[in-house]
Design an enzyme around this catalytic site. Structure first.
Site, short mmCIF file in Angstrom:
data_model
loop_
_atom_site.label_atom_id
_atom_site.label_comp_id
_atom_site.label_asym_id
_atom_site.label_seq_id
_atom_site.Cartn_x
_atom_site.Cartn_y
_atom_site.Cartn_z
N TYR A 124 5.00 1.73 5.37
CA TYR A 124 4.01 2.39 5.86
C TYR A 124 4.05 2.28 7.37
O TYR A 124 4.30 1.08 7.99
CB TYR A 124 2.66 2.28 5.37
CG TYR A 124 2.31 0.73 5.27
CD1 TYR A 124 0.92 0.22 5.96
CD2 TYR A 124 2.62 -0.08 4.14
CE1 TYR A 124 0.85 -1.03 5.94
CE2 TYR A 124 2.29 -1.41 4.24
CZ TYR A 124 1.23 -1.75 4.95
OH TYR A 124 0.78 -3.09 4.95
N ASP A 162 -7.24 -10.53 -2.76
CA ASP A 162 -7.67 -9.28 -3.32
C ASP A 162 -8.57 -9.63 -4.67
O ASP A 162 -9.56 -8.77 -4.99
CB ASP A 162 -6.55 -8.42 -3.78
CG ASP A 162 -5.73 -7.70 -2.36
OD1 ASP A 162 -6.36 -7.85 -1.49
OD2 ASP A 162 -4.78 -7.07 -2.58
#
Length: 190
Positions: A124, A162
């Site tokens: 990305y 996370d």
């Protein structure tokens, strides 16, 4: 701007295919004007790996262009612009090396994905540099958001960071609202 699926054309012959994964002129003609500053790549070995939901806050908020270069992932964007009528809503798409689709995620959205097979590689581009003091995230499984993640055979694989992300209701950062609510994902071919 709302999240957008970008579908680069593939030119195939007996050897395989070639694709321009980013063409600034074509995208500007389609109303997408983003200047990328950094490329990132990740490998997730186990199916069911969840990365996210991540964002960078102002003054280093990031737009992202995400694609799979190996494997398949379910990729999502969550509107985290408080003034947006679609605050807390999400959109998702399967990205795979085979389908070649990319998801453009504007600033003001949290981003995450779940791997659907082993050894997924995601590449990305981002339009601002990484800034540790601006990074943030929200819980991938926040029931207030209600992302319809694919069903997998085991518990999701999460990083320690996370696993402790908090729900959207605890979000304290503000992103400007540009007047474009999250709508159904639109696809454009380049």
């Amino acid at each position: 701007m709302s999240p957008l699926i970008i579908c680069p054309r593939r030119f195939e012959d007996s050897r395989g295919w070639f694709s321009e994964t980013w063409n600034d002129a074509r995208l500007k003609a389609a109303g997408v004007d983003v200047q990328f500053r950094q490329d990132n790549q990740s490998l997730s070995r186990a199916p069911g790996t969840v990365r996210g939901l991540h964002f960078q806050a102002v003054p280093h908020a990031q737009a992202k262009l995400v694609r799979s270069i190996r494997g398949r992932v379910f990729d999502v964007a969550v509107d985290i612009r408080r003034q947006s009528p679609t605050f807390g809503q999400w959109a998702g798409v399967e990205l795979s090396a085979d389908n070649g689709k990319q998801l453009l995620i504007p600033t003001g959205y949290a981003h995450g994905f779940m791997t659907l097979e082993p050894n997924c590689e995601i590449a990305y581009k981002v339009d601002d540099y990484y800034a540790a003091d601006c990074e943030g995230g929200i819980a991938w499984d926040d029931p207030a958001i209600g992302i319809d993640w694919p069903v997998i055979d085991s518990a999701p694989v999460l990083s320690d960071k996370d696993a402790i992300l908090r729900p959207l209701s605890s979000l304290t950062v503000e992103f400007p609202y540009d007047g474009n609510p999250l709508g159904p994902l639109r696809e454009i071919a380049i």
